[in-house]
Design a protein around this motif. Structure first.
Motif, PDB file in Angstrom:
ATOM      1  N   LEU A   1       0.644  -1.176   0.086  1.00 46.56           N
ATOM      2  CA  LEU A   1      -0.190   0.025  -0.064  1.00 46.56           C
ATOM      3  C   LEU A   1       0.967   1.115  -0.036  1.00 46.56           C
ATOM      4  N   GLN A   2       1.875   1.384   0.888  1.00 44.63           N
ATOM      5  CA  GLN A   2       2.608   2.299   1.115  1.00 44.63           C
ATOM      6  C   GLN A   2       3.461   2.768  -0.484  1.00 44.63           C
ATOM      7  N   VAL A   3       3.776   1.635  -1.240  1.00 45.72           N
ATOM      8  CA  VAL A   3       4.640   1.643  -2.237  1.00 45.72           C
ATOM      9  C   VAL A   3       3.746   2.386  -3.281  1.00 45.72           C
ATOM     10  N   LYS A   4       2.274   1.640  -3.340  1.00 43.69           N
ATOM     11  CA  LYS A   4       1.573   1.926  -4.374  1.00 43.69           C
ATOM     12  C   LYS A   4       0.907   3.625  -4.292  1.00 43.69           C
ATOM     13  N   ARG A   5       0.832   4.247  -3.027  1.00 45.28           N
ATOM     14  CA  ARG A   5       0.326   5.298  -2.724  1.00 45.28           C
ATOM     15  C   ARG A   5       1.444   6.347  -3.376  1.00 45.28           C
ATOM     16  N   ALA A   6       2.747   5.940  -2.912  1.00 46.06           N
ATOM     17  CA  ALA A   6       3.837   6.821  -3.575  1.00 46.06           C
ATOM     18  C   ALA A   6       4.042   6.803  -5.165  1.00 46.06           C
ATOM     19  N   LEU A   7       3.562   5.656  -5.536  1.00 50.53           N
ATOM     20  CA  LEU A   7       3.791   5.631  -7.154  1.00 50.53           C
ATOM     21  C   LEU A   7       2.433   6.144  -7.727  1.00 50.53           C
ATOM     22  N   LEU A   8       1.203   6.437  -7.023  1.00 50.49           N
ATOM     23  CA  LEU A   8       0.315   6.878  -7.557  1.00 50.49           C
ATOM     24  C   LEU A   8       0.340   8.524  -7.699  1.00 50.49           C
ATOM     25  N   LEU A   9       0.807   9.139  -6.547  1.00 52.17           N
ATOM     26  CA  LEU A   9       1.286  10.473  -6.584  1.00 52.17           C
ATOM     27  C   LEU A   9       2.227  11.072  -7.554  1.00 52.17           C
ATOM     28  N   LEU A  10       3.232  10.095  -7.818  1.00 51.08           N
ATOM     29  CA  LEU A  10       4.242  10.426  -8.700  1.00 51.08           C
ATOM     30  C   LEU A  10       3.483  10.386 -10.133  1.00 51.08           C
ATOM     31  N   ARG A  11       2.578   9.724 -10.392  1.00 51.04           N
ATOM     32  CA  ARG A  11       1.968   9.594 -11.578  1.00 51.04           C
ATOM     33  C   ARG A  11       1.134  10.915 -12.037  1.00 51.04           C
ATOM     34  N   PHE A  12       0.462  11.420 -10.927  1.00 49.56           N
ATOM     35  CA  PHE A  12      -0.195  12.468 -10.838  1.00 49.56           C
ATOM     36  C   PHE A  12       0.748  13.725 -11.105  1.00 49.56           C
ATOM     37  N   ALA A  13       1.855  13.533 -10.553  1.00 54.37           N
ATOM     38  CA  ALA A  13       2.926  14.777 -10.767  1.00 54.37           C
ATOM     39  C   ALA A  13       3.496  14.880 -12.073  1.00 54.37           C
ATOM     40  N   GLU A  14       3.661  13.542 -12.428  1.00 55.11           N
ATOM     41  CA  GLU A  14       4.339  13.501 -14.032  1.00 55.11           C
ATOM     42  C   GLU A  14       3.373  13.809 -14.934  1.00 55.11           C
ATOM     43  N   ASN A  15       2.055  13.466 -14.807  1.00 51.58           N
ATOM     44  CA  ASN A  15       0.850  14.056 -15.792  1.00 51.58           C
ATOM     45  C   ASN A  15       0.630  15.573 -15.723  1.00 51.58           C
ATOM     46  N   SER A  16       0.820  15.953 -14.537  1.00 55.49           N
ATOM     47  CA  SER A  16       0.482  17.252 -14.554  1.00 55.49           C
ATOM     48  C   SER A  16       1.571  18.113 -15.077  1.00 55.49           C
ATOM     49  N   ALA A  17       3.050  17.700 -14.985  1.00 54.06           N
ATOM     50  CA  ALA A  17       4.080  18.492 -15.447  1.00 54.06           C
ATOM     51  C   ALA A  17       4.164  18.430 -17.159  1.00 54.06           C
ATOM     52  N   GLY A  18       3.465  17.090 -17.558  1.00 54.73           N
ATOM     53  CA  GLY A  18       3.307  17.127 -19.116  1.00 54.73           C
ATOM     54  C   GLY A  18       2.283  17.547 -19.596  1.00 54.73           C
ATOM     55  N   ALA A  19       2.100  17.193 -20.975  1.00 61.54           N
ATOM     56  CA  ALA A  19       0.686  17.668 -21.729  1.00 61.54           C
ATOM     57  C   ALA A  19      -0.356  16.729 -21.677  1.00 61.54           C
ATOM     58  N   ARG A  20      -0.358  15.606 -20.491  1.00 64.07           N
ATOM     59  CA  ARG A  20      -1.368  14.660 -20.864  1.00 64.07           C
ATOM     60  C   ARG A  20      -2.770  15.434 -20.126  1.00 64.07           C
ATOM     61  N   ALA A  21      -3.862  14.475 -20.501  1.00 68.65           N
ATOM     62  CA  ALA A  21      -4.970  15.005 -19.857  1.00 68.65           C
ATOM     63  C   ALA A  21      -5.061  15.096 -18.505  1.00 68.65           C
ATOM     64  N   SER A  22      -6.057  16.002 -17.957  1.00 67.18           N
ATOM     65  CA  SER A  22      -6.297  16.196 -16.559  1.00 67.18           C
ATOM     66  C   SER A  22      -6.869  14.907 -16.019  1.00 67.18           C
ATOM     67  N   PRO A  23      -6.688  14.532 -14.492  1.00 69.35           N
ATOM     68  CA  PRO A  23      -7.449  13.632 -14.018  1.00 69.35           C
ATOM     69  C   PRO A  23      -8.913  13.278 -14.328  1.00 69.35           C
ATOM     70  N   GLY A  24      -9.703  12.170 -14.505  1.00 66.25           N
ATOM     71  CA  GLY A  24     -10.878  12.100 -14.759  1.00 66.25           C
ATOM     72  C   GLY A  24     -11.622  11.049 -13.764  1.00 66.25           C
ATOM     73  N   LEU A  25     -12.605  10.387 -14.367  1.00 67.04           N
ATOM     74  CA  LEU A  25     -13.348   9.595 -13.408  1.00 67.04           C
ATOM     75  C   LEU A  25     -12.716   8.437 -12.614  1.00 67.04           C
ATOM     76  N   GLU A  26     -12.031   7.902 -13.557  1.00 68.77           N
ATOM     77  CA  GLU A  26     -11.254   6.541 -13.246  1.00 68.77           C
ATOM     78  C   GLU A  26     -10.231   6.962 -12.574  1.00 68.77           C
ATOM     79  N   GLU A  27      -9.591   8.108 -12.490  1.00 70.91           N
ATOM     80  CA  GLU A  27      -8.495   8.537 -11.652  1.00 70.91           C
ATOM     81  C   GLU A  27      -8.950   8.686 -10.207  1.00 70.91           C
TER      82      GLU A  27
END
Length: 522
Positions: free
Chosen positions: A472-498
């Protein structure tokens, strides 16, 4: 005379009213597990790892701590891991926090690890709240809109289509426009079918992503140009070439104004998705899991308010297209069949009511064929049947009323989700109520199916609370890193599945994961 010796002082021992650590706590929101139930027991050897679970999500086998002298009998007990820092001090912690304040936290017993884990949980909670507001709208703005719509009727609304945009089993929906705060808003005018209105119940429900949201209501005569398919005389009136000299007046009907505009029902989605299921089984069955998850979350919300779904069938479950992310890249928009829609429950009744609105013959067959199940029990059975319908496996009432575990229709194994969905359907349709999983437990099974932990996690290490906590601790950290990387790039904003994923990792504990994986991978 000499004074008599003083009486010895009596030593008063404070009684500990709480059970010993070996006793079990009742899993919140679920019936007490009984002997023979799949949720009854967990190996006692695992209890030594049971520290660190928030009390709001602690399963039946989590140990209690003895009552300390600083706690009164009426205070709730909160277990806290040695590495967990006080959440109140971490809620507002940010990159700009002063170093002096950070130094105090780092010197606390929680240490660096506890500070990081606490910050991750607080960050997930903030992200989840932000994404929910993007999906359902700001609460204050909705309240202002409701006040503005009070007393408004058809004359104040702009009817955008004379034909219904969606027809469910209990209502017709028309797209209407309304000017609010210098902007043109669109929402749905819901015209309930006869004997199908649930206004009294629906107006008292709180905001939830899977519950149809009511903005207002009124009673008025239907405009002449609106067509109600299936009503004698109305459809022909809309398509007649020769207009009568004195058209018959339209009926006076109750109208509910709803924030979401439904595109289709779940029945329409299932009917039109045979090709998608055949060509992309993994993607389609993942969509099915996400739709079922939304349904279970909505049913949980209703149960907390002593309300149930009026007629739980695909014809009465609405699908709403989510707003397009503002920063989506050009050319990367998913086709309509691949995009995840919001699922909405739109028909309600109070649990103490004897009759449900708009009871279909199918529902009457259920109540007559089964041993008079209560409405909560009927929800589990209906969700179990819905799994088969989503997977395009025909299951008749005769199969359900007379099945044994070996006589249920076979679900073909087309993707990594097939076996888990089959297992969940079997547990939801179990004849023994003590072996049947609840809606809350079905929600947990679907979350594990979607985001893990998967069975291969336990291939090299024996399943334990320590392993699940680390996962759980590792997955939470990886999930937050994914949000940060998507925010810094040109990807879509978080949606319903996120948002659904964020909800899962924000609230789940290692205790719940142990229980759910015991059931799913049995």
């Amino acid at each position: 005379d000499p004074q008599p010796p003083p009486l010895p002082k009596k030593q008063l021992q404070r009684a500990e009213s709480l059970p010993e650590p070996e006793s079990f706590l009742r899993y919140h929101g679920d019936p007490e597990p009984r002997a023979g139930s799949i949720f009854y027991s967990i190996p006692p050897a695992q209890l030594q790892h049971g520290e660190g679970a928030p009390p709001r999500d602690r399963p039946s086998w989590a140990p209690k701590k003895p009552l300390t002298k600083s706690q009164s009998l009426g205070e709730p007990l909160a277990q806290r891991s040695p590495q967990e820092a006080p959440s109140a001090s971490l809620k507002d912690l940010s990159f700009g926090t002063a170093d002096g304040e950070l130094g105090q936290l780092l010197e606390s017993p929680a240490g660096v690890c506890g500070v990081i884990l606490g910050c991750q949980e607080a960050s997930l909670a903030r992200l989840s709240a932000h994404m929910q507001e993007e999906l359902v709208g700001a609460e204050e703005r909705q309240q202002l809109l409701q006040a503005e719509l009070a007393g408004k009727r058809w004359a104040a609304l702009g009817v955008l289509d004379t034909q219904p945009c969606c027809q469910s089993g209990d209502a017709w929906y028309f797209r209407v426009g309304f000017t609010f705060e210098h902007s043109q808003l669109q929402f749905a005018a819901k015209v309930p079918k006869p004997c199908c209105s649930s206004l009294g119940v629906q107006s008292s429900l709180g905001t939830h992503c899977s519950i149809q949201r009511l903005l207002g209501h009124f009673t008025d005569r239907l405009p002449q140009d609106l067509v109600l398919p299936g009503i004698p005389g109305k459809q022909s009136q809309g398509f007649s070439r020769e207009e009568p000299a004195c058209p018959a007046p339209q009926p006076v009907l109750q109208v509910l104004l709803c924030a979401e505009i439904p595109q289709q029902t779940l029945a329409d989605f299932v009917k039109g998705s045979h090709a998608l299921h055949r060509t992309s089984p993994g993607h389609y069955e993942r969509l099915s899991c996400l739709l079922l998850l939304q349904l279970c979350m909505g049913l949980e919300h209703l149960r907390g308010q002593n309300v149930a779904q009026g007629d739980l069938c695909p014809e009465n479950l609405l699908l709403v297209q989510c707003p397009c992310p503002p920063r989506s890249q050009q050319g990367q928009k998913e086709p309509p069949g691949l995009a995840l829609p919001r699922l909405l429950i739109s028909s309600f009744f109070k649990l103490q009511e004897k009759q449900r609105p708009c009871s279909s013959s199918q529902e009457q067959d259920w109540s007559q064929g089964l041993t008079a199940p209560s409405p909560p029990a009927a929800a589990e059975l209906n969700v179990g049947r819905l799994i088969y319908q989503l997977l395009h496996v025909d299951i008749s009432l005769e199969n359900i009323l007379s099945f044994t575990s070996k006589r249920l229709p076979e679900i073909p194994s087309l993707s990594i989700y097939s076996a888990g969905l089959k297992r969940l359907a079997t547990l939801l349709l179990h004849r023994d109520p003590h072996q049947r999983v609840s809606i809350e437990q079905a929600r947990g099974v679907l979350q594990v199916l979607l985001w893990g932990p998967r069975q291969e996690l336990f291939a090299r290490s024996r399943k334990s609370l320590v392993l699940l906590r680390s996962w759980l601790q590792v997955k939470r950290a990886l999930l937050l890193l994914r949000f940060a990387e998507n925010s810094a790039g040109a990807r879509a904003s978080p949606g319903l599945e996120e948002w659904l994923c964020c909800q899962y990792f924000q609230g789940v504990t290692e205790h719940t994961l142990y229980q759910v994986t015991q059931v799913l991978y049995a």
